[in-house]
Design a protein around this motif. Structure first.
Motif, PDB file in Angstrom:
ATOM      1  N   THR A 124     -11.564 -45.460  38.316  1.00 49.63           N
ATOM      2  CA  THR A 124     -12.880 -45.013  38.787  1.00 49.63           C
ATOM      3  C   THR A 124     -13.849 -44.885  37.620  1.00 49.63           C
ATOM      4  O   THR A 124     -14.990 -45.333  37.689  1.00 49.63           O
ATOM      5  N   VAL A 125     -13.380 -44.270  36.551  1.00 47.97           N
ATOM      6  CA  VAL A 125     -14.230 -44.114  35.369  1.00 47.97           C
ATOM      7  C   VAL A 125     -14.721 -45.479  34.899  1.00 47.97           C
ATOM      8  O   VAL A 125     -15.910 -45.684  34.653  1.00 47.97           O
ATOM      9  N   TYR A 126     -13.806 -46.407  34.850  1.00 48.83           N
ATOM     10  CA  TYR A 126     -14.142 -47.750  34.393  1.00 48.83           C
ATOM     11  C   TYR A 126     -15.231 -48.364  35.274  1.00 48.83           C
ATOM     12  O   TYR A 126     -16.220 -48.913  34.792  1.00 48.83           O
ATOM     13  N   GLY A 127     -15.025 -48.227  36.588  1.00 56.54           N
ATOM     14  CA  GLY A 127     -15.999 -48.780  37.540  1.00 56.54           C
ATOM     15  C   GLY A 127     -17.374 -48.161  37.369  1.00 56.54           C
ATOM     16  O   GLY A 127     -18.383 -48.858  37.349  1.00 56.54           O
ATOM     17  N   ILE A 128     -17.397 -46.860  37.213  1.00 56.33           N
ATOM     18  CA  ILE A 128     -18.683 -46.159  37.083  1.00 56.33           C
ATOM     19  C   ILE A 128     -19.400 -46.594  35.807  1.00 56.33           C
ATOM     20  O   ILE A 128     -20.591 -46.895  35.816  1.00 56.33           O
ATOM     21  N   VAL A 129     -18.653 -46.651  34.731  1.00 50.62           N
ATOM     22  CA  VAL A 129     -19.266 -47.007  33.444  1.00 50.62           C
ATOM     23  C   VAL A 129     -19.798 -48.436  33.489  1.00 50.62           C
ATOM     24  O   VAL A 129     -20.898 -48.723  33.025  1.00 50.62           O
ATOM     25  N   GLN A 130     -19.032 -49.312  34.123  1.00 56.13           N
ATOM     26  CA  GLN A 130     -19.479 -50.701  34.214  1.00 56.13           C
ATOM     27  C   GLN A 130     -20.747 -50.831  35.033  1.00 56.13           C
ATOM     28  O   GLN A 130     -21.660 -51.569  34.667  1.00 56.13           O
ATOM     29  N   LEU A 150      -5.798 -43.339  39.893  1.00 56.81           N
ATOM     30  CA  LEU A 150      -7.139 -43.804  40.267  1.00 56.81           C
ATOM     31  C   LEU A 150      -8.231 -43.282  39.328  1.00 56.81           C
ATOM     32  O   LEU A 150      -9.344 -43.778  39.317  1.00 56.81           O
ATOM     33  N   GLY A 151      -7.863 -42.277  38.520  1.00 49.15           N
ATOM     34  CA  GLY A 151      -8.884 -41.621  37.695  1.00 49.15           C
ATOM     35  C   GLY A 151      -9.609 -42.572  36.759  1.00 49.15           C
ATOM     36  O   GLY A 151     -10.830 -42.698  36.809  1.00 49.15           O
ATOM     37  N   GLU A 153      -6.072 -49.768  35.022  1.00 46.43           N
ATOM     38  CA  GLU A 153      -5.699 -50.425  36.275  1.00 46.43           C
ATOM     39  C   GLU A 153      -5.589 -49.392  37.384  1.00 46.43           C
ATOM     40  O   GLU A 153      -5.051 -48.306  37.177  1.00 46.43           O
ATOM     41  N   PRO A 154      -6.090 -49.754  38.566  1.00 49.15           N
ATOM     42  CA  PRO A 154      -5.932 -48.827  39.676  1.00 49.15           C
ATOM     43  C   PRO A 154      -4.438 -48.604  39.942  1.00 49.15           C
ATOM     44  O   PRO A 154      -3.645 -49.536  39.823  1.00 49.15           O
ATOM     45  N   THR A 204       1.253 -44.575  24.307  1.00 53.61           N
ATOM     46  CA  THR A 204       1.835 -45.747  23.659  1.00 53.61           C
ATOM     47  C   THR A 204       0.951 -46.961  23.918  1.00 53.61           C
ATOM     48  O   THR A 204       0.083 -46.930  24.793  1.00 53.61           O
ATOM     49  N   ASP A 205       1.197 -48.025  23.158  1.00 54.90           N
ATOM     50  CA  ASP A 205       0.426 -49.252  23.352  1.00 54.90           C
ATOM     51  C   ASP A 205       0.610 -49.790  24.764  1.00 54.90           C
ATOM     52  O   ASP A 205      -0.304 -50.332  25.362  1.00 54.90           O
ATOM     53  N   GLU A 206       1.813 -49.628  25.286  1.00 55.45           N
ATOM     54  CA  GLU A 206       2.109 -50.124  26.620  1.00 55.45           C
ATOM     55  C   GLU A 206       1.216 -49.422  27.654  1.00 55.45           C
ATOM     56  O   GLU A 206       0.629 -50.061  28.530  1.00 55.45           O
ATOM     57  N   VAL A 207       1.101 -48.117  27.525  1.00 55.61           N
ATOM     58  CA  VAL A 207       0.252 -47.356  28.452  1.00 55.61           C
ATOM     59  C   VAL A 207      -1.205 -47.775  28.272  1.00 55.61           C
ATOM     60  O   VAL A 207      -1.938 -47.993  29.235  1.00 55.61           O
ATOM     61  N   LYS A 208      -1.602 -47.923  27.002  1.00 59.42           N
ATOM     62  CA  LYS A 208      -2.995 -48.288  26.718  1.00 59.42           C
ATOM     63  C   LYS A 208      -3.381 -49.590  27.412  1.00 59.42           C
ATOM     64  O   LYS A 208      -4.497 -49.768  27.854  1.00 59.42           O
ATOM     65  N   LYS A 209      -2.390 -50.498  27.479  1.00 58.64           N
ATOM     66  CA  LYS A 209      -2.664 -51.809  28.052  1.00 58.64           C
ATOM     67  C   LYS A 209      -3.037 -51.717  29.539  1.00 58.64           C
ATOM     68  O   LYS A 209      -3.822 -52.501  30.035  1.00 58.64           O
ATOM     69  N   HIS A 210      -2.454 -50.762  30.251  1.00 56.58           N
ATOM     70  CA  HIS A 210      -2.619 -50.722  31.713  1.00 56.58           C
ATOM     71  C   HIS A 210      -3.506 -49.605  32.205  1.00 56.58           C
ATOM     72  O   HIS A 210      -3.788 -49.494  33.399  1.00 56.58           O
ATOM     73  N   LEU A 211      -3.861 -48.755  31.255  1.00 63.25           N
ATOM     74  CA  LEU A 211      -4.649 -47.559  31.507  1.00 63.25           C
ATOM     75  C   LEU A 211      -5.681 -47.604  32.624  1.00 63.25           C
ATOM     76  O   LEU A 211      -5.746 -46.740  33.484  1.00 63.25           O
TER      77      LEU A 211
END
Ligand SMILES: Nc1ncnc2c1ncn2[C@@H]1O[C@H](COP(=O)(O)OP(=O)(O)O)[C@@H](O)[C@H]1O
Ligand SMILES: [Mg+2]
Length: 656
Positions: free
Chosen positions: A469-475, A465-466, A451-452, A442-449
């Protein structure tokens, strides 16, 4: 100035000239004198009495003209000024055109800072001085405002919790704040002036890197933001800085230097690594489930076949086939542990130029194990290699996390598709896409996806945490990640990474580096010399399982025969204690013919060091050892870089 003034007209200004005087009646000098916006007055040298004043004086001082003409300089300037002036006049040392700042007092008692230029004037029957004043109140105010704004900036610079420095186009420091000075081991910021990085860092590579980035900013006139750099502190410890460089421009927008701002993120990095490691453990926990399942299957094959073999006559035609199966299963088990170890190894490696396709294909078998039987795994890979500069194991972690989520989103099964592609925009980008046919979000989940600790899963199933972590690595890899999802249809994560044009390291872009295919050409050759047959077999089996070509000898004599040219050989593994020639003697002889062969001694006895010294670089592996010990030691024993063995793509957990 005295020359251009007609003394008679000025004399006229003494009394008769007033604001009521018709303009037409006034002479030009009178007009210039009176209408001048600069305060002007003439005073008598002897009495200091005002002989003439213009309108600007009348307006500024608040006295009427009549009042002023009854006053002397004494009443409008400070006592010290008057005394000084009288001394100068008496000594006749006041030079024409001298400019002085005298505070003048108005009728209301307000002090006017006035810059006055005095010129002597011949006046009827006496000497006088003409003074032209400039009110510098405004200038003073501007100067004060400037000083204040400078002070303000200095304050900001001093208290901002960042290091700040600036350099000119020649990369010579022209300023810095206290933080930067401290970080360089200087006691005050001023000491940085005139220096370069070469003077300030003990590490030439760091200075060079910093210079090249500065120059890039100066040449392009565009900033370089948030780049991590390692700096050696004055005490020798290493710091990680997150540093931004922006061009400094003059009023004509020309680049005159570079301004740098940085933050020490050493501690933050450490925490981040801890976080990532924790997440990796979570991921490994999930993998272990899949691996355990596989292991059980493999063990069943092995023990079942061994049981059959034991009861079967060795000339049975099935015998070698069953044996092959056992060997095959054991090899797969070894591959499995190797991969798990590769993935779980702690130290992050440096980012290297890798082929994205190779990373994906190399990790497929691991992913299959993770997602189980109900989920299909498909790939659509770009037909050309995709060079990206990344830490390989981190991209694997990204794949693992995304696949794990995809699997969770498809409890009834479905398909995961991995896509790699090239994208041409203003810059060329490498694209990695992971799609599933799962529940979507849902959009709600997408918004927080990202977040740790955000999870929609039950306690014990998700940690949230998944994706953080992905976000951190990609950044960190200077990339971006986006998500497309439709409830009930599926989800696609798209990662874009900078296309890397640096020349790739030869060994890292070869596809299938992880060697999951099992059909690598055996290139590196190893000779095992060991009189105990079962041990020799085990070693042979282990090493062949890793794709090495293995020769066997039960004594030194046979070994030397086997090594007759043109037989290639990269590593000699030899027992130390053997009947006939011992291992050390053998190694010495082999080395004399093949100086670059690697040597591994295996023995139940720990030899004294001098026995090993005769064979430089030889390694020692005590018995008993596990297959993994053997593999690790052999990998360390290679004396020639693997690059000279094209096609060799094996990587041990210890080698990176
Ligand atoms: N492929 C996907 N399909 C549907 N929902 C997903 C998908 N990937 C992630 N999510 C949602 O994002 C949340 C956060 O994911 P993640 O950070 O990996 O934590 P966790 O998997 O531990 O819950 C998940 O709980 C889930 O709700
Ligand atoms: Mg997850």
């Amino acid at each position: 100035m005295a020359d251009c003034l007609d003394q008679r007209s000025l004399a006229g200004a003494t009394g008769s000239l007033s604001r009521e005087t018709p303009v037409a009646a006034a002479s030009l000098p009178e007009l210039v004198f009176n209408a001048n916006p600069a305060p002007m007055w003439v005073f008598d040298t002897a009495s200091l009495r005002f002989l003439a004043v213009n309108d600007a004086v009348v307006i500024r001082y608040g006295y009427s003209r009549e009042e002023l003409l009854n006053l002397t300089l004494r009443e409008v300037v400070a006592v010290e000024t008057t005394e000084w002036l009288l001394r100068e006049l008496a000594a006749d040392t006041l030079l024409p055109g001298t400019s002085l700042v005298w505070p003048h007092r108005t009728k209301a008692g307000v002090l006017l800072p006035l810059e006055a230029i005095a010129t002597p004037l011949d006046y009827p029957q006496r000497t006088a001085w003409l003074v032209v004043g400039t009110d510098i109140t405004e200038r003073r105010r501007t100067e004060a405002a400037l000083r204040q704004s400078e002070e303000h900036l200095r304050n900001i610079l001093a208290h901002i919790p960042c290091g700040v420095f600036w350099k000119d186009r020649a990369l010579i420091y022209s300023g810095c704040n206290d933080q930067f000075a401290r970080d360089c081991g200087l006691s005050v910021a001023g000491e940085v002036l005139g220096r370069t990085d070469d003077d300030l860092t003990a590490c030439p590579e760091e200075a060079e890197l910093s210079h090249s980035r500065d120059l890039q900013v100066i040449a392009n006139g565009t900033p370089l933001l948030n780049i991590e750099e390692t700096r050696t502190r004055p005490d020798g410890t290493k710091a990680t800085l997150l540093i931004s460089r922006v061009p400094m421009l003059d009023t004509q927008q020309r680049v005159i230097g570079v301004l740098g701002v940085y933050k020490d993120v050493t501690e933050l990095k450490r925490l981040e690594m801890q976080f990532r490691q924790a997440q990796k453990m979570e991921a490994i926990g999930r993998l272990a489930g899949g691996v355990a399942h596989d292991f059980n299957n493999l063990l069943t094959i092995i023990s079942g076949n061994v049981h059959l073999l034991q009861t079967m006559p060795s000339d049975d035609p099935e015998f070698p086939l069953l044996l092959d199966d056992v060997r095959d299963a054991a090899e797969r088990a070894a591959t499995l542990t190797r991969q798990l170890l590769t993935f779980s190894r702690k130290q992050p490696t440096r980012p290297e130029v890798c082929d994205l396709n190779a990373i994906v294909t190399g990790f497929l078998s691991m992913l299959r194990r993770l997602i189980g039987d109900r989920v299909q795994l498909r790939t659509e890979l770009h037909e050309q290699p995709i060079p990206v500069k990344v830490d390989r194991s981190q991209i694997e972690q990204v794949l693992l996390n995304l696949a794990a989520n995809a699997k969770d989103a498809m409890p009834q099964g479905g398909t995961i598709t991995l896509v790699t592609a090239a994208e041409q925009g203003p810059e060329r980008l490498a694209v990695l896409r992971v799609s599933d046919t799962g529940c979507g979000m849902t959009d709600e989940v997408k918004k927080h996806l990202f977040e740790p600790f955000f999870t929609t899963k039950d306690v014990g199933k998700g940690t949230g945490l998944g994706l953080a972590t992905v976000y951190g690595i990609v950044q960190k890899a200077c990339g971006t990640i986006g998500v497309d999802s439709t409830v009930g249809v599926g989800t696609t994560f798209t990662i874009r990474l900078p296309w890397c044009d640096d020349p790739p390291k030869a060994s890292t872009v070869l596809p299938g580096q992880h060697g999951t295919t099992g059909t690598r050409p055996p290139v590196r050759t190893i000779l095992i010399v060991e009189d105990e047959e079962r041990l020799r077999k085990m070693a042979r089996f282990t090493l062949e399982g890793q794709g090495f070509s293995v020769l066997e000898a039960d004594c030194a004599h046979t070994a030397l025969q086997l090594l007759a040219p043109p037989q290639p050989c990269d590593v000699l593994i030899t027992d130390m204690v053997m009947p006939g020639m011992d291992g050390r003697e053998l190694a010495t002889q082999v080395r004399s013919r093949r100086p670059d062969i690697g040597v591994v001694f295996i023995s139940g006895f720990v030899p004294n060091q001098e026995r090993l010294d005769g064979v430089p670089g030889a390694l020692f592996l005590p018995k008993p050892f596990t297959p993994l010990d053997l593999v690790k030691t052999v990998e360390r024993a290679f004396r020639r870089p693997p690059a000279s063995h094209p096609g060799s793509s094996w990587r041990s957990p210890a080698s990176s």
